[in-house]
Design a protein around this motif. Structure first.
Motif, mmCIF file in Angstrom:
data_model
loop_
_atom_site.group_PDB
_atom_site.id
_atom_site.type_symbol
_atom_site.label_atom_id
_atom_site.label_comp_id
_atom_site.label_asym_id
_atom_site.label_seq_id
_atom_site.Cartn_x
_atom_site.Cartn_y
_atom_site.Cartn_z
ATOM 1 N N GLU A 1 -0.752 -5.021 54.843
ATOM 2 C CA GLU A 1 -1.035 -6.357 55.376
ATOM 3 C C GLU A 1 -0.834 -6.430 56.882
ATOM 4 O OE1 GLU A 1 1.835 -7.325 52.682
ATOM 5 O OE2 GLU A 1 0.689 -8.856 51.589
ATOM 6 N N ALA A 2 0.120 -5.657 57.391
ATOM 7 C CA ALA A 2 0.451 -5.771 58.821
ATOM 8 C C ALA A 2 -0.470 -4.924 59.701
ATOM 9 C CB ALA A 2 1.907 -5.360 59.036
ATOM 10 N N LEU A 3 -1.029 -3.847 59.155
ATOM 11 C CA LEU A 3 -1.754 -2.884 59.998
ATOM 12 C C LEU A 3 -2.962 -3.458 60.754
ATOM 13 C CD1 LEU A 3 -1.500 0.414 57.956
ATOM 14 C CD2 LEU A 3 -0.610 -0.015 60.246
ATOM 15 N N PRO A 4 -3.836 -4.246 60.093
ATOM 16 C CA PRO A 4 -4.973 -4.784 60.848
ATOM 17 C C PRO A 4 -4.512 -5.621 62.042
ATOM 18 C CG PRO A 4 -5.324 -5.064 58.494
ATOM 19 C CD PRO A 4 -3.907 -4.596 58.670
ATOM 20 N N ALA A 5 -3.452 -6.423 61.838
ATOM 21 C CA ALA A 5 -2.936 -7.253 62.930
ATOM 22 C C ALA A 5 -2.360 -6.366 64.039
ATOM 23 C CB ALA A 5 -1.855 -8.197 62.405
ATOM 24 N N SER B 1 3.306 5.895 51.690
ATOM 25 C CA SER B 1 3.020 4.537 51.212
ATOM 26 C C SER B 1 2.395 4.588 49.829
ATOM 27 C CB SER B 1 2.052 3.823 52.164
ATOM 28 O OG SER B 1 2.628 3.700 53.425
ATOM 29 N N THR B 2 2.713 3.562 49.019
ATOM 30 C CA THR B 2 2.165 3.529 47.665
ATOM 31 C C THR B 2 1.189 2.364 47.485
ATOM 32 O OG1 THR B 2 4.160 2.310 47.081
ATOM 33 C CG2 THR B 2 4.124 4.659 46.547
ATOM 34 N N ASP B 3 0.968 1.596 48.562
ATOM 35 C CA ASP B 3 0.015 0.486 48.452
ATOM 36 C C ASP B 3 -1.326 0.903 49.075
ATOM 37 O OD1 ASP B 3 0.588 0.537 51.101
ATOM 38 O OD2 ASP B 3 1.034 -1.597 51.316
ATOM 39 N N THR C 1 -2.165 1.163 52.081
ATOM 40 C CA THR C 1 -2.030 1.619 53.467
ATOM 41 C C THR C 1 -2.949 2.794 53.835
ATOM 42 O OG1 THR C 1 0.197 0.764 53.640
ATOM 43 C CG2 THR C 1 -0.365 2.552 55.142
ATOM 44 N N PRO C 2 -3.036 3.868 53.010
ATOM 45 C CA PRO C 2 -3.897 4.991 53.407
ATOM 46 C C PRO C 2 -5.343 4.558 53.642
ATOM 47 C CG PRO C 2 -2.494 5.623 51.573
ATOM 48 C CD PRO C 2 -2.294 4.154 51.766
ATOM 49 N N GLY C 3 -5.855 3.700 52.766
ATOM 50 C CA GLY C 3 -7.237 3.224 52.914
ATOM 51 C C GLY C 3 -7.402 2.399 54.189
ATOM 52 N N VAL C 4 -6.450 1.508 54.438
ATOM 53 C CA VAL C 4 -6.519 0.667 55.636
ATOM 54 C C VAL C 4 -6.491 1.555 56.886
ATOM 55 C CG1 VAL C 4 -5.348 -1.151 56.944
ATOM 56 C CG2 VAL C 4 -5.386 -1.272 54.465
ATOM 57 N N LEU C 5 -5.641 2.575 56.870
ATOM 58 C CA LEU C 5 -5.551 3.480 58.026
ATOM 59 C C LEU C 5 -6.878 4.212 58.230
ATOM 60 C CD1 LEU C 5 -1.968 5.041 57.768
ATOM 61 C CD2 LEU C 5 -2.843 3.558 59.574
ATOM 62 N N GLU C 6 -7.476 4.672 57.125
ATOM 63 C CA GLU C 6 -8.779 5.360 57.216
ATOM 64 C C GLU C 6 -9.819 4.456 57.867
ATOM 65 O OE1 GLU C 6 -9.462 8.492 57.010
ATOM 66 O OE2 GLU C 6 -7.566 8.866 56.013
ATOM 67 N N ASP C 7 -9.866 3.195 57.404
ATOM 68 C CA ASP C 7 -10.848 2.234 57.950
ATOM 69 C C ASP C 7 -10.625 2.050 59.446
ATOM 70 O OD1 ASP C 7 -11.742 2.029 55.419
ATOM 71 O OD2 ASP C 7 -10.875 0.045 55.004
ATOM 72 N N LEU C 8 -9.355 1.915 59.834
ATOM 73 C CA LEU C 8 -9.053 1.705 61.258
ATOM 74 C C LEU C 8 -9.419 2.956 62.063
ATOM 75 C CD1 LEU C 8 -5.579 -0.070 60.951
ATOM 76 C CD2 LEU C 8 -7.699 -1.104 61.770
#
Ligand code: UDP
Ligand code: MG
Length: 321
Positions: free
Chosen positions: A25-29, A54-56, A58-65
């Protein structure tokens, strides 16, 4: 793991290390605020997001970023190794001439980073600590425990520990290289780095509220960090054990004299209560001191095992060794 990467010839001026544990939740911000600040510096930089198992999402969000932000580098640890170990992984792999560590939850404002860099350059400093002047955004519990922590650390470890300086700080390449030469142990960087004695300065900032998600530092991890801090920088608890031992010796001698007097007076039958109290008291003291010793033996045991504090599964920007 003491990964040695070639930093010669690297033109990266600044590396930003972000330990990340379940921060979808925090990474995009974070990216939305950190990127403009770093882009505006106009110097080559990299952001190392260390995914601490991370188990949520996070890996996907990081990839997108990562797909949209070439300067973002993802270092994935094989399992959750803890905040300080994630920091170690980031520091070991960072290639910048300066390295800033910052939390992922935007409690530390990224806008302070250019100020840190400017201060380090203008005053020739190797370390710039971010010092929290206003923690009103933290919970009352966090504030009180933090106050006790820094008070205790300054008393036990020494006054070189800057109060309320957490893990938001800037380090120069020589400091990072020094840290890389240290044996691979669970480090408490907020004590270790000031202890190195490099010229350092401070920048005050207001600690904001966590932008999203919940704290990844439950009380259990806070106690572990505090205990690691105490045992890695102070032998006062061991001395306390000696002091308690010395005190009980005096009490013991007093009892001895007393029993002899009672014996001489010829009334030795009653005494069950005092006997039980004495046995319990000294049993407790001995166990306490043994436990204290055990804590340090445990540290030696862990150090001798010399297991890596983290294992890297993947680095999107792996440097050939
Ligand atoms: N963190 C981590 N591994 C952990 C716990 C925390 O990498 O096992 C990261 C977390 O994602 C955050 C930083 O360490 O970027 C500080 O954690 P948090 O903000 O939850 O701590 P608090 O500010 O509540 O003390
Ligand atoms: Mg936080």
């Amino acid at each position: 793991m003491t990964a040695v990467h070639d930093t010669r010839g690297s033109s990266i001026a600044l590396s930003v290390v972000v330990p990340v544990f379940n921060e979808e939740e925090a990474l995009p911000a974070l990216a939305a605020r950190l990127r403009p600040v770093l882009d505006a510096c106009g110097e080559p930089y990299e952001v190392l997001a260390v995914d601490d198992g991370s188990t949520d999402g996070t890996p996907g969000v990081l990839e997108d970023l990562h797909a949209l932000w070439p300067e973002l580098r993802i270092v994935t640890l094989r399992r959750n190794s803890g905040h300080q170990a994630a920091l170690t992984a980031g520091l070991h792999r960072a290639r910048g001439a300066h390295v800033v560590s910052i939390d992922a939850d935007l409690q530390d404002p990224p806008e302070v980073i250019p100020e840190m860099l400017a201060l380090a350059r203008s005053d020739g400093l190797d370390i710039v600590h971010g010092v929290r002047i206003d923690r009103s955004a933290d919970t009352g519990f966090k504030r009180r425990t933090a106050a006790v922590y820094y008070w205790l650390m300054r008393r036990l470890a020494g006054t070189f520990v800057p109060a309320h300086a957490g893990d938001f700080r800037l380090l120069s390449r020589p400091v990072v290289d020094t840290l890389k030469t240290l044996p691979d142990q669970q480090q408490v960087y907020r004590l270790l780095i000031p202890w190195l004695g490099f010229p350092s300065g401070q920048i005050a900032y207001r600690r904001a509220e966590r932008v999203a998600g919940t704290t990844k530092y439950p009380v259990r991890k806070m106690i572990l960090l505090a205990w690691d801090s105490v045992t890695s920088f102070s032998v006062v608890p061991l001395r306390l054990a000696t002091a308690i031992g010395a005190f009980s010796l005096v009490v013991c001698l007093a009892f001895l004299v007393w029993t002899l007097i009672v014996y001489a007076a010829g009334s030795t039958l009653p005494g069950w209560t005092s006997l039980i109290i004495t046995v319990l008291f000294f049993g407790a003291v001995q166990l306490f001191c043994l436990g204290m010793l055990g804590e340090y033996v445990a540290r030696i045991h862990t150090a001798v095992q010399a297991r890596p504090t983290y294992c890297v599964a993947r680095d999107t920007d792996e440097v050939p060794q």
